[in-house]
Write a protein that holds these residues in place. Structure first.
Motif, PDB file in Angstrom:
ATOM      1  N   GLU A 222      45.675  59.338  74.440  1.00 22.88           N
ATOM      2  CA  GLU A 222      46.773  59.550  75.382  1.00 22.88           C
ATOM      3  C   GLU A 222      46.371  59.303  76.840  1.00 22.88           C
ATOM      4  O   GLU A 222      47.203  58.904  77.648  1.00 22.88           O
ATOM      5  N   VAL A 223      45.104  59.499  77.183  1.00 22.00           N
ATOM      6  CA  VAL A 223      44.630  59.250  78.549  1.00 22.00           C
ATOM      7  C   VAL A 223      43.284  58.522  78.481  1.00 22.00           C
ATOM      8  O   VAL A 223      42.366  58.977  77.799  1.00 22.00           O
ATOM      9  N   ARG A 224      43.228  57.375  79.183  1.00 20.95           N
ATOM     10  CA  ARG A 224      41.980  56.594  79.264  1.00 20.95           C
ATOM     11  C   ARG A 224      41.990  55.835  80.574  1.00 20.95           C
ATOM     12  O   ARG A 224      42.913  55.083  80.859  1.00 20.95           O
ATOM     13  N   GLY A 225      40.984  56.037  81.375  1.00 26.23           N
ATOM     14  CA  GLY A 225      40.897  55.345  82.659  1.00 26.23           C
ATOM     15  C   GLY A 225      40.696  53.854  82.480  1.00 26.23           C
ATOM     16  O   GLY A 225      40.202  53.393  81.442  1.00 26.23           O
ATOM     17  N   THR A 226      41.062  53.081  83.484  1.00 26.64           N
ATOM     18  CA  THR A 226      40.923  51.633  83.442  1.00 26.64           C
ATOM     19  C   THR A 226      39.492  51.237  83.125  1.00 26.64           C
ATOM     20  O   THR A 226      38.557  51.670  83.793  1.00 26.64           O
ATOM     21  N   GLY A 227      39.333  50.428  82.087  1.00 25.55           N
ATOM     22  CA  GLY A 227      38.009  49.963  81.691  1.00 25.55           C
ATOM     23  C   GLY A 227      37.140  51.013  81.040  1.00 25.55           C
ATOM     24  O   GLY A 227      35.996  50.739  80.691  1.00 25.55           O
ATOM     25  N   GLY A 228      37.662  52.205  80.843  1.00 23.77           N
ATOM     26  CA  GLY A 228      36.884  53.294  80.254  1.00 23.77           C
ATOM     27  C   GLY A 228      36.661  53.130  78.763  1.00 23.77           C
ATOM     28  O   GLY A 228      37.343  52.363  78.087  1.00 23.77           O
ATOM     29  N   VAL A 229      35.694  53.852  78.276  1.00 29.00           N
ATOM     30  CA  VAL A 229      35.378  53.869  76.848  1.00 29.00           C
ATOM     31  C   VAL A 229      35.546  55.304  76.352  1.00 29.00           C
ATOM     32  O   VAL A 229      34.900  56.212  76.872  1.00 29.00           O
ATOM     33  N   LEU A 230      36.427  55.493  75.377  1.00 31.65           N
ATOM     34  CA  LEU A 230      36.581  56.804  74.741  1.00 31.65           C
ATOM     35  C   LEU A 230      35.854  56.774  73.404  1.00 31.65           C
ATOM     36  O   LEU A 230      36.047  55.857  72.607  1.00 31.65           O
ATOM     37  N   VAL A 231      35.021  57.774  73.169  1.00 27.00           N
ATOM     38  CA  VAL A 231      34.300  57.896  71.901  1.00 27.00           C
ATOM     39  C   VAL A 231      34.340  59.350  71.486  1.00 27.00           C
ATOM     40  O   VAL A 231      34.061  60.243  72.295  1.00 27.00           O
ATOM     41  N   ARG A 232      34.681  59.565  70.226  1.00 25.98           N
ATOM     42  CA  ARG A 232      34.698  60.933  69.692  1.00 25.98           C
ATOM     43  C   ARG A 232      34.160  60.890  68.268  1.00 25.98           C
ATOM     44  O   ARG A 232      34.568  60.052  67.467  1.00 25.98           O
ATOM     45  N   ALA A 233      33.229  61.798  67.950  1.00 27.68           N
ATOM     46  CA  ALA A 233      32.681  61.924  66.599  1.00 27.68           C
ATOM     47  C   ALA A 233      32.889  63.365  66.148  1.00 27.68           C
ATOM     48  O   ALA A 233      32.577  64.301  66.878  1.00 27.68           O
ATOM     49  N   PHE A 234      33.442  63.524  64.959  1.00 21.66           N
ATOM     50  CA  PHE A 234      33.719  64.865  64.449  1.00 21.66           C
ATOM     51  C   PHE A 234      33.799  64.819  62.929  1.00 21.66           C
ATOM     52  O   PHE A 234      33.901  63.746  62.329  1.00 21.66           O
TER      53      PHE A 234
ATOM     54  N   VAL B  42      34.016  45.368  66.390  1.00 19.63           N
ATOM     55  CA  VAL B  42      33.772  46.047  65.106  1.00 19.63           C
ATOM     56  C   VAL B  42      32.352  45.762  64.634  1.00 19.63           C
ATOM     57  O   VAL B  42      31.632  46.678  64.215  1.00 19.63           O
ATOM     58  N   ASP B  43      31.933  44.496  64.727  1.00 15.23           N
ATOM     59  CA  ASP B  43      30.570  44.146  64.316  1.00 15.23           C
ATOM     60  C   ASP B  43      29.537  44.877  65.169  1.00 15.23           C
ATOM     61  O   ASP B  43      28.537  45.376  64.654  1.00 15.23           O
ATOM     62  N   SER B  44      29.784  44.938  66.471  1.00 20.59           N
ATOM     63  CA  SER B  44      28.828  45.582  67.373  1.00 20.59           C
ATOM     64  C   SER B  44      28.724  47.077  67.118  1.00 20.59           C
ATOM     65  O   SER B  44      27.615  47.631  67.047  1.00 20.59           O
ATOM     66  N   VAL B  45      29.864  47.746  66.980  1.00 22.54           N
ATOM     67  CA  VAL B  45      29.837  49.188  66.730  1.00 22.54           C
ATOM     68  C   VAL B  45      29.247  49.467  65.351  1.00 22.54           C
ATOM     69  O   VAL B  45      28.457  50.404  65.181  1.00 22.54           O
ATOM     70  N   SER B  46      29.592  48.647  64.373  1.00 25.42           N
ATOM     71  CA  SER B  46      29.010  48.809  63.030  1.00 25.42           C
ATOM     72  C   SER B  46      27.490  48.680  63.081  1.00 25.42           C
ATOM     73  O   SER B  46      26.766  49.465  62.453  1.00 25.42           O
ATOM     74  N   ALA B  47      27.004  47.699  63.834  1.00 26.88           N
ATOM     75  CA  ALA B  47      25.555  47.499  63.953  1.00 26.88           C
ATOM     76  C   ALA B  47      24.895  48.704  64.618  1.00 26.88           C
ATOM     77  O   ALA B  47      23.819  49.146  64.196  1.00 26.88           O
ATOM     78  N   GLU B  48      25.539  49.245  65.650  1.00 26.59           N
ATOM     79  CA  GLU B  48      24.964  50.403  66.339  1.00 26.59           C
ATOM     80  C   GLU B  48      24.969  51.640  65.429  1.00 26.59           C
ATOM     81  O   GLU B  48      23.992  52.393  65.395  1.00 26.59           O
ATOM     82  N   LEU B  49      26.053  51.847  64.684  1.00 28.65           N
ATOM     83  CA  LEU B  49      26.086  52.980  63.742  1.00 28.65           C
ATOM     84  C   LEU B  49      25.021  52.804  62.665  1.00 28.65           C
ATOM     85  O   LEU B  49      24.352  53.772  62.275  1.00 28.65           O
TER      86      LEU B  49
ATOM     87  N   GLU C 211      25.155  63.115  69.717  1.00 32.10           N
ATOM     88  CA  GLU C 211      24.250  61.971  69.889  1.00 32.10           C
ATOM     89  C   GLU C 211      24.954  60.666  69.508  1.00 32.10           C
ATOM     90  O   GLU C 211      24.786  59.643  70.186  1.00 32.10           O
ATOM     91  N   ILE C 212      25.744  60.691  68.445  1.00 32.56           N
ATOM     92  CA  ILE C 212      26.520  59.501  68.067  1.00 32.56           C
ATOM     93  C   ILE C 212      27.435  59.105  69.225  1.00 32.56           C
ATOM     94  O   ILE C 212      27.496  57.928  69.616  1.00 32.56           O
ATOM     95  N   GLU C 213      28.150  60.073  69.776  1.00 35.07           N
ATOM     96  CA  GLU C 213      29.059  59.798  70.891  1.00 35.07           C
ATOM     97  C   GLU C 213      28.303  59.215  72.085  1.00 35.07           C
ATOM     98  O   GLU C 213      28.718  58.205  72.660  1.00 35.07           O
ATOM     99  N   ARG C 214      27.212  59.846  72.453  1.00 38.51           N
ATOM    100  CA  ARG C 214      26.436  59.416  73.618  1.00 38.51           C
ATOM    101  C   ARG C 214      25.892  58.001  73.412  1.00 38.51           C
ATOM    102  O   ARG C 214      26.001  57.143  74.296  1.00 38.51           O
ATOM    103  N   ASN C 215      25.305  57.742  72.243  1.00 36.68           N
ATOM    104  CA  ASN C 215      24.738  56.413  71.967  1.00 36.68           C
ATOM    105  C   ASN C 215      25.815  55.331  72.015  1.00 36.68           C
ATOM    106  O   ASN C 215      25.595  54.253  72.567  1.00 36.68           O
ATOM    107  N   LEU C 216      26.969  55.616  71.425  1.00 32.07           N
ATOM    108  CA  LEU C 216      28.037  54.611  71.426  1.00 32.07           C
ATOM    109  C   LEU C 216      28.601  54.404  72.831  1.00 32.07           C
ATOM    110  O   LEU C 216      28.898  53.260  73.217  1.00 32.07           O
TER     111      LEU C 216
END
Length: 182
Positions: A50-62, A83-90, A152-157
């Motif tokens: 619902e809220v994301r600043g311009t150019g911002g990255v939202l990440v949530r792990a739960f 998708v490929d990049s995030v998959s590789a990082e995970l 840690e997942i959130e921070r790394n991503l």
């Protein structure tokens, strides 16, 4: 659809969002989930965005109560290979991936980043004036119940996705194996 907080959506607005959310999801991937669980997961992602600043990255792990997987939700400006990049990082973090959902929405946000309008991407990838194409990714990964590990997942991503410049060197550098990018 014209945007209001998710809690105020009509049934029709929620159905439109849900249809776009799962447009490219193989229905077989959702067979073992109840319709209510599928609906709740998508609306959870909508509330997160619902809220994301311009150019911002939202990440949530739960880890949802009663779910056999943990969930990683990501929202950022759309660009190639996300998708490929995030998959590789995970994978680098040793997180097994069980499901990927990746809608791309055309969104309009006000100056504070509050969502004003959301719709599926137009044919041909055309983005109308005043809108931005946003990548909304949802990964189901191996179950994690340790709060510091989820953080840690959130921070790394966030760190990983904060890198916005990639140098492309045609055929690469003589003798390298970077396949043209470094």
């Amino acid at each position: 659809m014209s945007f209001r907080p998710v809690s105020e959506w009509s049934e029709s607005a929620a159905a439109d969002f849900l249809a776009a959310y799962h447009l490219h999801t193989n229905s077989a991937d959702l067979e073992d989930r109840s319709p209510d669980a599928v609906h709740a997961a998508a609306l959870s992602h909508a509330e997160f965005g619902e809220v994301r600043g311009t150019g911002g990255v939202l990440v949530r792990a739960f880890t949802p109560v009663g779910n056999r997987f943990s969930v990683v939700q990501v929202i950022l400006d759309d660009m190639p290979f996300l998708v490929d990049s995030v998959s590789a990082e995970l994978t680098r973090m040793r997180r097994g991936i069980h499901l990927v959902i990746h809608p791309i929405y055309l969104v309009k946000r006000d100056l504070t980043g509050e969502l004003q309008d959301v719709a599926g991407v137009a044919a041909g990838g055309v983005v109308p004036d005043g809108y931005t194409a946003e990548s909304w990714m949802c990964f189901e990964v191996d179950r994690e119940t340790d709060a510091p590990d989820l953080s840690e997942i959130e921070r790394n991503l966030r760190d990983f996705l904060g890198v916005r410049t990639i140098l492309w060197v045609g055929d690469g550098i003589l003798g390298d194996d970077t396949d043209g990018h470094i």
